[in-house]
Design an enzyme around this catalytic site. Structure first.
Site, short mmCIF file in Angstrom:
data_model
loop_
_atom_site.label_atom_id
_atom_site.label_comp_id
_atom_site.label_asym_id
_atom_site.label_seq_id
_atom_site.Cartn_x
_atom_site.Cartn_y
_atom_site.Cartn_z
N ASP A 1 148.38 57.30 22.68
CA ASP A 1 147.40 57.30 23.05
C ASP A 1 147.46 58.26 24.39
OD1 ASP A 1 144.09 57.07 22.68
OD2 ASP A 1 144.48 58.26 24.70
N PHE B 1 144.12 58.80 13.91
CA PHE B 1 142.52 60.04 15.57
C PHE B 1 142.54 60.51 16.48
CE2 PHE B 1 141.29 55.05 14.32
CZ PHE B 1 140.36 55.45 13.46
N SER C 1 136.16 64.27 8.62
CA SER C 1 135.04 64.81 8.62
C SER C 1 134.06 65.34 8.41
CB SER C 1 134.91 65.20 10.30
OG SER C 1 133.38 65.76 10.65
N TYR D 1 136.57 73.06 15.06
CA TYR D 1 136.60 71.69 15.26
C TYR D 1 136.51 71.37 14.19
CZ TYR D 1 135.19 66.30 14.38
OH TYR D 1 136.01 65.74 13.67
N LYS E 1 139.63 70.82 10.42
CA LYS E 1 139.59 68.58 9.70
C LYS E 1 139.36 69.67 8.17
CE LYS E 1 138.75 65.54 12.32
NZ LYS E 1 140.22 64.80 12.94
N SER F 1 118.55 67.58 25.87
CA SER F 1 118.54 68.82 25.36
C SER F 1 117.99 68.68 23.80
CB SER F 1 119.06 69.85 26.02
OG SER F 1 118.79 70.69 27.25
N ARG G 1 122.02 75.13 18.78
CA ARG G 1 123.52 75.59 19.37
C ARG G 1 124.30 75.62 18.34
NH1 ARG G 1 126.27 69.89 21.00
NH2 ARG G 1 125.46 69.13 19.11
#
Length: 336
Positions: free
Chosen positions: A32, A81, A125, A150, A154, A216, A295
């Site tokens: 990590d 990960f 994902s 993102y 994946k 929000s 968003r």
């Protein structure tokens, strides 16, 4: 005892998976870079399992360091990960996401090839499906153009792994997560976003704790029963256990193909407003929230069909949404 490398092992899902691996009898090594995690997590893993995993503070974007690690460590399998993971941030910083998520994957796979390591679990994902035309989402749902950089990392990651499996000795499983939430029952590890949370649940808990003034809700004009976006929220401990099942499948050579993929979710969708009301109900905390514009990068609805994971991995969720929300709140209170 099989030695498993967990990259990003001090992160939210990684740390819970390390605990489950150790409790299942595996020896664990963590890599990590601490960019989105804290070293204290290592001690907390030890407090839960009475075992301290070996730890390397290493950035997987540094090819030399990655090579040195594999030259000096014998590994039986990898659960990967380590990646940047916020949809909204990826829209603002696409190049950083491509560098971090793709380069690190390629360097790992190169070392696996060169050191004859064949078992690989990839943290994928549900974003690979984009906005699915049919719900629930099965593994046969088409992979559509990604809604965010993102999500694209994946998709590209899975393609790279699939091509590598064809060319080399690699056997891999991609787990396509839906929305992991909650904390370990010990409340010693949980979701610890650095800075402003990008995900709903930590923003909810920080709002309830008074750290954030207001929550929000991004859009109430979606084509859903209450107008807010729908997601499949899975307890992180259930998700961690899916990694053990997938890893065991590879170690036992029970995989049907060299590259396989499974949805990991609960099979039930909950809207943002449903989550807010469930949290208020289970914790007796009133949330200050407001509806704002949508968003960029968010899809309307996504929830899983988990039939394949149940039948082939012999895995299914055990914990409820209320349990997940309650543990997330207990974890938040422990932080203040």
């Amino acid at each position: 005892m099989k030695k498993i490398l967990v990259t990003g092992g001090l992160g939210f899902i990684g740390s819970h998976t390390v605990v489950e691996l150790q409790e299942a009898g595996f020896e664990v090594v963590i890599i990590d870079n601490l960019l989105n995690s804290k070293i204290e997590v290592l001690d907390n893993i030890e407090k839960i399992t009475s075992q301290k995993p070996e730890f390397f503070n290493l950035d997987l974007r540094n090819k030399k360091d990655v090579n040195h690690f594999f030259n000096t460590n014998l590994i039986d399998g990898i659960i990967h990960f380590a990646a940047s993971k916020a949809v909204g941030e990826s829209v603002e910083k696409p190049l950083e996401y491509y560098e971090n998520n793709i380069n690190s994957l390629v360097y790992l796979l190169q070392e696996m090839r060169d050191h004859n390591i064949s078992n690989f679990i990839f943290s994928s994902s549900c974003t690979v499906y984009g906005q699915a035309s049919e719900l629930p989402i099965t593994e046969n749902s088409p992979v559509k153009p990604a809604e965010s950089p993102y999500g694209n990392t994946k998709q590209i990651g899975e393609e790279i792994i699939k091509d590598t499996c064809k060319a080399d000795h690699l056997n891999a499983i991609a787990l396509r997560y839906f929305n992991p939430i909650g904390a370990h029952e010990s409340i010693k590890i949980g979701e610890l976003p650095l800075g402003v949370p990008q995900n709903l649940i930590p923003y909810i808990t920080q709002t309830a704790a008074g750290i954030r003034k207001q929550l929000s809700v991004f859009g109430n004009d979606y084509n859903t029963p209450d107008g807010t976006a729908i997601r499949d929220y899975i307890h992180v401990v259930d998700l961690a256990k899916a990694h053990i099942a997938a890893l065991q499948r590879l170690l036992d050579k029970k995989n049907n193909q060299k590259f396989e993929y499974f949805n990991v979710g609960t099979g039930k969708g909950s809207s943002v407003l449903e989550i807010i009301h469930a949290f208020e109900n289970v914790t007796q905390q009133e949330l200050n929230y407001q509806i704002v514009g949508r968003r960029e990068g968010d899809v309307t609805a996504a929830y899983a069909d988990t039939t394949k994971a149940q039948s082939e991995l012999n895995w299914k969720t055990e914990k409820t949404l209320d349990e997940a929300l309650k543990s997330a709140w207990e974890w938040q209170k422990r932080q203040s």
